[in-house]
Design a protein around this motif. Structure first.
Motif, short mmCIF file in Angstrom:
data_model
loop_
_atom_site.label_atom_id
_atom_site.label_comp_id
_atom_site.label_asym_id
_atom_site.label_seq_id
_atom_site.Cartn_x
_atom_site.Cartn_y
_atom_site.Cartn_z
N LEU A 193 0.94 -1.47 0.13
CA LEU A 193 -0.05 0.39 -0.27
C LEU A 193 1.00 0.89 0.28
CD1 LEU A 193 -2.80 -1.35 2.27
CD2 LEU A 193 -2.49 -1.42 -0.02
N TYR A 214 -7.37 -7.30 3.44
CA TYR A 214 -6.46 -6.63 1.71
C TYR A 214 -5.50 -7.48 1.23
CZ TYR A 214 -2.86 -4.30 4.49
OH TYR A 214 -1.53 -4.69 5.32
N GLU A 274 -5.34 7.99 -1.61
CA GLU A 274 -5.32 7.66 -2.52
C GLU A 274 -5.72 5.84 -1.99
OE1 GLU A 274 -4.85 6.79 -5.63
OE2 GLU A 274 -4.40 9.49 -5.24
N LEU A 275 -5.53 5.07 -0.64
CA LEU A 275 -5.69 4.72 0.05
C LEU A 275 -6.85 4.04 0.44
CD1 LEU A 275 -2.76 3.77 1.78
CD2 LEU A 275 -3.17 2.82 -0.56
N LEU A 303 -9.58 2.07 -1.16
CA LEU A 303 -9.16 1.07 -1.82
C LEU A 303 -9.80 -0.23 -0.58
CD1 LEU A 303 -5.62 0.70 -2.19
CD2 LEU A 303 -7.51 0.97 -3.62
#
Length: 297
Positions: free
Chosen positions: A106, A243, A292-293, A296
């Motif tokens: 990540l 994840y 960005e994360l 997810l």
């Protein structure tokens, strides 16, 4: 040779306890780092460090000098950050740390595009599943999976990270499939452990609320990716972030165990000394990571 650069070398050598480690952190050879320390000592006519083959310690004056030198370096870094914020072109080094698996999957992918957009910034990423002393190691931003406990640090949440218990079908065929939390007592649980590790139990969700389960296994490791590899190889049951094993579950390489009693989700975010987050480039990277994360999860 810059006096300020020599001060920076001295500070990192004291903090890391070794000329080799301090030089490596600043991308200098041990010989160059040692010469910069000697230049400082020659400048003042005083010994700042006691060196033996096994240990490096500060002299009494060296310790006092370190305290002042560290404040000089911090003030200089803050001044450079201020200039960067006014110029719109932040510059300098950002030191990051993260757990091994999380960092690889990540955090590492975040760095190239960020540096492409900010060519004046260097990123130094250090990955370890062991506890890191953020202040002593001069870390700007530490990515974290778990429950932050240090109130002296600023916590920025990115997302809640679900966790799952997983095993291979081959292991379950051989050892049996746990049907309730108490059944874990008869299984080889694959554990993330290291000195002062908190994981000597798993906290599972039950109809009566969270329940701590003391679990045991025949082998453990301080590398989360090794746990996944052992689970894939059929050696036991692992407690992993979702994840990390989503594709393994989709491919049938791993099977979720006790899906009605998943471990409590972990908090995923980043920790930083309050002063560090005032640095625009560090705040920019934290914003970049959140942006960005978060999708997810």
């Amino acid at each position: 040779m810059s006096y300020l650069e020599s001060l920076r070398v001295f500070v990192r050598v004291v903090e890391l306890g070794s000329i080799t480690a301090g030089g490596r952190d600043l991308r200098l050879s041990p010989a160059v780092a040692s010469n910069r320390i000697k230049d400082l000592e020659n400048r003042f006519g005083l010994r700042l460090l006691n060196r033996t083959t096994r240990k490096l310690t500060t002299t009494e004056i060296g310790r006092a000098f370190y305290d002042h030198a560290r404040r000089v370096i911090e003030t200089l870094d803050e001044a450079e950050a201020l200039i960067g914020s006014f110029s719109g072109k932040p510059q300098g080094v950002i030191r990051l740390t993260a757990p091994l698996g999380l960092g690889r999957r990540l955090v590492a992918p975040l760095i190239p595009p960020f540096c492409a957009d900010n060519p004046g910034i260097e990123i130094r990423l250090r990955l370890s599943d062991r506890n890191v002393n953020i202040v002593e190691d001069a870390i700007d931003l530490a990515f974290f999976l778990g429950e932050p406990a240090d109130s002296a640090l600023k916590w920025r949440k990115i997302a809640e990270c679900p966790r799952v218990l997983v095993a291979s079908q081959a292991y379950l065929d051989a050892a049996g499939t746990p049907l309730r939390p108490d059944d874990l007592a008869g299984h080889n649980c694959l554990l993330l452990r290291y000195p002062r590790s908190p994981e000597y139990y798993w906290t599972l969700q039950t109809s009566d609320g969270p329940r701590k389960m003391m679990v045991q296994g025949r082998f453990d490791t301080d590398d989360g990716d090794v746990l996944r590899d052992w689970a894939l190889a059929g050696h036991g049951i692992a407690n992993r972030p979702l994840y990390e094993v989503t594709q393994d579950l989709a491919d049938g390489c791993l099977v979720e165990v006790l899906p009605a009693n998943r471990p409590l989700p972990a908090q995923f975010g980043c920790l930083a000394p309050h002063r560090r987050l005032q640095d625009p480039k560090v705040r920019m990277f934290a914003d970049h990571a959140v942006r960005e994360l978060r999708p997810l999860f």
